[in-house]
Motif scaffolding. Structure first.
Motif, PDB file in Angstrom:
ATOM      1  N   GLU A 226       6.905  58.061  51.385  1.00 23.47           N
ATOM      2  CA  GLU A 226       6.628  57.492  49.664  1.00 23.47           C
ATOM      3  C   GLU A 226       5.674  57.865  49.030  1.00 23.47           C
ATOM      4  OE1 GLU A 226       7.903  53.344  50.052  1.00 23.47           O
ATOM      5  OE2 GLU A 226      10.147  53.752  49.944  1.00 23.47           O
ATOM      6  N   ALA A 227       4.403  57.524  49.560  1.00 21.63           N
ATOM      7  CA  ALA A 227       3.411  58.041  48.924  1.00 21.63           C
ATOM      8  C   ALA A 227       3.176  59.604  48.760  1.00 21.63           C
ATOM      9  CB  ALA A 227       1.958  57.843  49.655  1.00 21.63           C
ATOM     10  N   LYS A 228       4.039  60.458  49.661  1.00 22.15           N
ATOM     11  CA  LYS A 228       3.615  61.831  49.586  1.00 22.15           C
ATOM     12  C   LYS A 228       4.768  62.109  48.303  1.00 22.15           C
ATOM     13  CE  LYS A 228       4.705  66.079  52.170  1.00 22.15           C
ATOM     14  NZ  LYS A 228       4.899  66.746  53.297  1.00 22.15           N
ATOM     15  N   VAL A 229       5.981  61.504  48.221  1.00 21.16           N
ATOM     16  CA  VAL A 229       6.879  61.831  47.198  1.00 21.16           C
ATOM     17  C   VAL A 229       6.305  61.504  45.766  1.00 21.16           C
ATOM     18  CG1 VAL A 229       9.051  61.047  46.323  1.00 21.16           C
ATOM     19  CG2 VAL A 229       8.790  61.241  48.738  1.00 21.16           C
ATOM     20  N   ILE A 230       5.572  60.272  45.811  1.00 21.93           N
ATOM     21  CA  ILE A 230       4.806  60.047  44.644  1.00 21.93           C
ATOM     22  C   ILE A 230       3.940  61.039  44.181  1.00 21.93           C
ATOM     23  CG2 ILE A 230       3.236  58.346  43.389  1.00 21.93           C
ATOM     24  CD1 ILE A 230       4.484  56.107  45.059  1.00 21.93           C
ATOM     25  N   ARG A 231       3.016  61.677  45.115  1.00 20.55           N
ATOM     26  CA  ARG A 231       1.932  62.538  44.765  1.00 20.55           C
ATOM     27  C   ARG A 231       2.732  63.931  44.390  1.00 20.55           C
ATOM     28  NH1 ARG A 231      -0.365  60.479  49.475  1.00 20.55           N
ATOM     29  NH2 ARG A 231       0.342  62.064  50.688  1.00 20.55           N
ATOM     30  N   SER A 232       3.956  64.157  45.082  1.00 17.33           N
ATOM     31  CA  SER A 232       4.606  65.296  44.676  1.00 17.33           C
ATOM     32  C   SER A 232       5.134  65.298  43.079  1.00 17.33           C
ATOM     33  CB  SER A 232       5.843  65.708  45.780  1.00 17.33           C
ATOM     34  OG  SER A 232       6.848  64.833  45.637  1.00 17.33           O
ATOM     35  N   LEU A 233       5.767  64.248  42.901  1.00 17.62           N
ATOM     36  CA  LEU A 233       6.344  63.862  41.400  1.00 17.62           C
ATOM     37  C   LEU A 233       5.109  64.085  40.537  1.00 17.62           C
ATOM     38  CD1 LEU A 233       8.471  60.812  41.983  1.00 17.62           C
ATOM     39  CD2 LEU A 233       9.375  63.112  41.464  1.00 17.62           C
ATOM     40  N   GLN A 234       4.112  63.523  40.726  1.00 14.61           N
ATOM     41  CA  GLN A 234       2.789  63.521  39.661  1.00 14.61           C
ATOM     42  C   GLN A 234       2.280  65.018  39.800  1.00 14.61           C
ATOM     43  OE1 GLN A 234       0.471  60.658  41.785  1.00 14.61           O
ATOM     44  NE2 GLN A 234       1.013  59.090  40.386  1.00 14.61           N
ATOM     45  N   ALA A 235       2.474  65.709  40.720  1.00 18.37           N
ATOM     46  CA  ALA A 235       1.818  67.070  40.623  1.00 18.37           C
ATOM     47  C   ALA A 235       2.857  67.847  39.802  1.00 18.37           C
ATOM     48  CB  ALA A 235       1.869  67.618  42.306  1.00 18.37           C
ATOM     49  N   LYS A 236       4.006  67.898  40.054  1.00 19.13           N
ATOM     50  CA  LYS A 236       5.027  68.556  39.207  1.00 19.13           C
ATOM     51  C   LYS A 236       4.707  68.242  37.636  1.00 19.13           C
ATOM     52  CE  LYS A 236       9.775  70.244  38.681  1.00 19.13           C
ATOM     53  NZ  LYS A 236      10.853  70.479  39.331  1.00 19.13           N
ATOM     54  N   ALA A 237       4.727  66.923  37.486  1.00 20.70           N
ATOM     55  CA  ALA A 237       4.540  66.474  36.169  1.00 20.70           C
ATOM     56  C   ALA A 237       3.101  66.841  35.293  1.00 20.70           C
ATOM     57  CB  ALA A 237       4.483  65.061  36.036  1.00 20.70           C
ATOM     58  N   SER A 238       2.266  67.252  36.118  1.00 18.25           N
ATOM     59  CA  SER A 238       0.975  67.662  35.415  1.00 18.25           C
ATOM     60  C   SER A 238       0.690  69.143  35.570  1.00 18.25           C
ATOM     61  CB  SER A 238      -0.381  67.242  36.597  1.00 18.25           C
ATOM     62  OG  SER A 238      -0.064  67.913  37.830  1.00 18.25           O
ATOM     63  N   ARG A 239       1.699  69.971  36.079  1.00 19.54           N
ATOM     64  CA  ARG A 239       1.572  71.312  36.091  1.00 19.54           C
ATOM     65  C   ARG A 239       2.509  71.965  34.642  1.00 19.54           C
ATOM     66  NH1 ARG A 239       0.401  70.705  41.357  1.00 19.54           N
ATOM     67  NH2 ARG A 239      -0.947  71.995  42.371  1.00 19.54           N
ATOM     68  N   PRO A 240       2.154  73.085  34.388  1.00 22.87           N
ATOM     69  CA  PRO A 240       3.327  73.722  33.363  1.00 22.87           C
ATOM     70  C   PRO A 240       4.382  73.874  33.758  1.00 22.87           C
ATOM     71  CG  PRO A 240       1.062  75.062  33.752  1.00 22.87           C
ATOM     72  CD  PRO A 240       1.087  74.117  34.630  1.00 22.87           C
ATOM     73  N   LEU A 241       5.452  73.911  33.128  1.00 20.55           N
ATOM     74  CA  LEU A 241       6.903  73.787  33.498  1.00 20.55           C
ATOM     75  C   LEU A 241       7.764  74.821  33.010  1.00 20.55           C
ATOM     76  CD1 LEU A 241       7.767  69.797  33.322  1.00 20.55           C
ATOM     77  CD2 LEU A 241       7.143  71.290  35.203  1.00 20.55           C
ATOM     78  N   PHE A 242       8.522  75.457  33.470  1.00 19.69           N
ATOM     79  CA  PHE A 242       9.371  76.590  32.983  1.00 19.69           C
ATOM     80  C   PHE A 242      10.659  76.500  33.233  1.00 19.69           C
ATOM     81  CE2 PHE A 242       5.010  77.924  34.297  1.00 19.69           C
ATOM     82  CZ  PHE A 242       4.694  78.569  33.300  1.00 19.69           C
ATOM     83  N   ALA A 243      11.552  76.898  32.438  1.00 17.77           N
ATOM     84  CA  ALA A 243      12.914  77.011  32.458  1.00 17.77           C
ATOM     85  C   ALA A 243      13.336  78.270  33.052  1.00 17.77           C
ATOM     86  CB  ALA A 243      13.571  76.751  31.097  1.00 17.77           C
ATOM     87  N   LEU A 309      14.694  74.062  36.051  1.00 12.43           N
ATOM     88  CA  LEU A 309      13.204  73.661  35.729  1.00 12.43           C
ATOM     89  C   LEU A 309      12.273  73.627  36.791  1.00 12.43           C
ATOM     90  CD1 LEU A 309      11.853  72.638  33.114  1.00 12.43           C
ATOM     91  CD2 LEU A 309      11.733  70.245  34.041  1.00 12.43           C
ATOM     92  N   LEU A 310      11.360  74.456  36.778  1.00  9.79           N
ATOM     93  CA  LEU A 310      10.442  74.673  37.786  1.00  9.79           C
ATOM     94  C   LEU A 310       8.946  74.662  37.405  1.00  9.79           C
ATOM     95  CD1 LEU A 310      11.862  77.846  39.712  1.00  9.79           C
ATOM     96  CD2 LEU A 310      12.177  75.392  40.599  1.00  9.79           C
ATOM     97  N   SER A 311       8.102  73.974  38.133  1.00  9.72           N
ATOM     98  CA  SER A 311       6.522  73.869  38.052  1.00  9.72           C
ATOM     99  C   SER A 311       6.057  75.234  38.183  1.00  9.72           C
ATOM    100  CB  SER A 311       5.966  73.010  38.408  1.00  9.72           C
ATOM    101  OG  SER A 311       5.989  73.135  39.893  1.00  9.72           O
ATOM    102  N   SER A 312       4.557  75.662  37.747  1.00 12.99           N
ATOM    103  CA  SER A 312       4.065  76.635  37.910  1.00 12.99           C
ATOM    104  C   SER A 312       3.663  76.838  39.618  1.00 12.99           C
ATOM    105  CB  SER A 312       2.699  76.923  37.450  1.00 12.99           C
ATOM    106  OG  SER A 312       1.958  75.653  37.701  1.00 12.99           O
ATOM    107  N   GLU A 313       3.568  75.783  40.263  1.00 13.26           N
ATOM    108  CA  GLU A 313       3.539  76.123  41.560  1.00 13.26           C
ATOM    109  C   GLU A 313       5.043  76.344  42.404  1.00 13.26           C
ATOM    110  OE1 GLU A 313       2.061  73.091  45.608  1.00 13.26           O
ATOM    111  OE2 GLU A 313       2.328  72.282  43.615  1.00 13.26           O
ATOM    112  N   GLU A 314       5.951  75.737  41.943  1.00 12.04           N
ATOM    113  CA  GLU A 314       7.299  76.050  42.415  1.00 12.04           C
ATOM    114  C   GLU A 314       7.551  77.397  42.177  1.00 12.04           C
ATOM    115  OE1 GLU A 314       9.731  72.101  42.442  1.00 12.04           O
ATOM    116  OE2 GLU A 314       8.978  72.826  40.310  1.00 12.04           O
ATOM    117  N   LEU A 315       7.470  77.898  40.774  1.00  8.37           N
ATOM    118  CA  LEU A 315       7.580  79.429  40.789  1.00  8.37           C
ATOM    119  C   LEU A 315       6.717  80.310  41.184  1.00  8.37           C
ATOM    120  CD1 LEU A 315       9.073  81.363  38.828  1.00  8.37           C
ATOM    121  CD2 LEU A 315       7.353  80.619  36.742  1.00  8.37           C
TER     122      LEU A 315
END
Length: 359
Positions: A226-243, A309-315
């Motif tokens: 769960e701690a890892k999931v929280i970190r991943s959510l926060q990481a996606k929210a903190s990065r530029p997002l792209f449609a 919707l993808l973050s810059s890391e996912e993209l």
């Protein structure tokens, strides 16, 4: 009117091709550092904006990124199509981050067999877009490897395929706030699905930081998962997002073979599946829907109904230049390096050559 304007915008795109020198063997950590440079590259897309009526009707500009094998030939070529207004700045951004990149402005390419069959699919996310997929930071090899491997098995003269990713920077903060609120609810002891539900429908206040019974207890995470999931959510929210529109098309002499190529390419996206997280799912199209997909691919038209919707890391994980030392068969690499001319060259006299460096 909207359709005509979309076509005009697509015809204004300038096609670029990219080739980089092959990277010397190195460890996976160095490879990931090179792939991470793509995040800087995507962050620079946030400067691509228009104002006024054009933005209201058509939205912000977008770019089209493609990995393609032509219907004649076997090389895997990396492309980007950029609005003419931004193309010079785009090339400067590429050379600023990847100084050894060789950029050309080629003629458009064709993947389709003239008398054959085609198959196509769009990639969607299986879960809420706030939940991230696995990225290059989580995957041991370069995620480009399986995609290139599938493209490298095509016949030289009768088969073609493309992975097309249309990218538009988004400034909509709703998903970002939802991800942050979901992380707070999970820190209060709720599981992921319940946290998402609570974030979307707070029990008392629209602000999850106040007056919500679900947050009344002392924040506590029960497991490392769960701690890892929280970190991943926060990481996606903190990065530029792209449609993004993620499209895959394949062409071959027979429908069976075209479907097989499409299956190989969509299967390569399974590497991005995150345990108990998000994943890509291929929506295969046929009939009129496939014709529409081919039309939107050819004109590089953005379809908001098919966007993910993808973050810059996912993209960066889905599309990055071949910068790692992974074995990437049939990828078009630069066979030479460019160098800037030495200072103090004479401006008169016998010309023995021409040096063009970074435009």
């Amino acid at each position: 009117f909207r359709s005509r304007g979309s076509i005009e915008r697509s015809l204004d795109l300038v096609l670029l091709s990219f080739a980089l020198p092959r990277t010397a063997p190195q460890d996976s950590k160095q490879d990931k550092e090179l792939i991470a440079l793509m995040e800087q590259f995507y962050a620079s897309l946030a400067t691509m904006h228009v104002k006024g009526w054009n933005k209201f009707v058509f939205g912000d500009p977008y770019i089209a990124l493609e990995i393609a094998v032509h219907n004649v030939g076997e090389q895997i070529v990396f492309y980007a199509s950029v609005p003419s207004k931004f193309v010079d700045n785009f090339e400067k951004q590429v050379h600023g981050i990847f100084p050894s990149a060789h950029v050309e402005r080629p003629h458009d390419f064709n993947i389709f067999h003239p008398t054959g069959a085609s198959a196509g699919a769009v990639m969607k996310l299986t879960a809420d877009p706030i939940i991230p997929i696995s990225t290059y930071a989580d995957l041991p090899p370069d995620p480009l490897g399986p995609l290139v491997s599938a493209l490298s098995r095509l016949d030289t003269h009768t088969e073609g395929a493309v992975i097309q990713v249309l990218v538009r920077h988004t400034t909509d903060d709703k998903v970002r706030r939802l991800a942050q609120d979901t992380a707070r609810y999970m820190q209060a002891g709720n599981d992921l699905q319940k946290a998402i539900k609570l974030a979307k429908h707070p029990s008392k206040s629209a602000d999850p930081k106040r007056d919500d019974p679900a947050l009344s207890s002392v924040p506590k995470v029960s497991t490392e998962f769960e701690a890892k999931v929280i970190r991943s959510l926060q990481a996606k929210a903190s990065r530029p997002l792209f449609a993004c529109n993620v499209r895959i098309l394949a062409s071959a002499p027979t429908q069976v073979r075209a479907d097989q190529i499409l299956g190989d390419l969509t299967s390569a996206f399974s590497q991005f599946s995150s345990p108990n997280g998000n994943a890509f799912s291929a929506v295969k199209l046929s009939g009129k829907a496939l014709e529409r997909l081919a039309y939107e691919f050819a004109f590089r038209l953005f379809n908001a109904n098919q966007s993910v919707l993808l973050s810059s890391e996912e993209l960066s994980s889905v599309y990055h230049f071949p910068v790692s030392s992974a074995l990437l068969p049939k990828v078009k690499f630069a066979s030479f390096k460019t160098a800037e001319p030495p200072p103090g060259l004479p401006q008169t006299g016998l010309a023995i050559g021409e040096n063009i460096y970074h435009g």
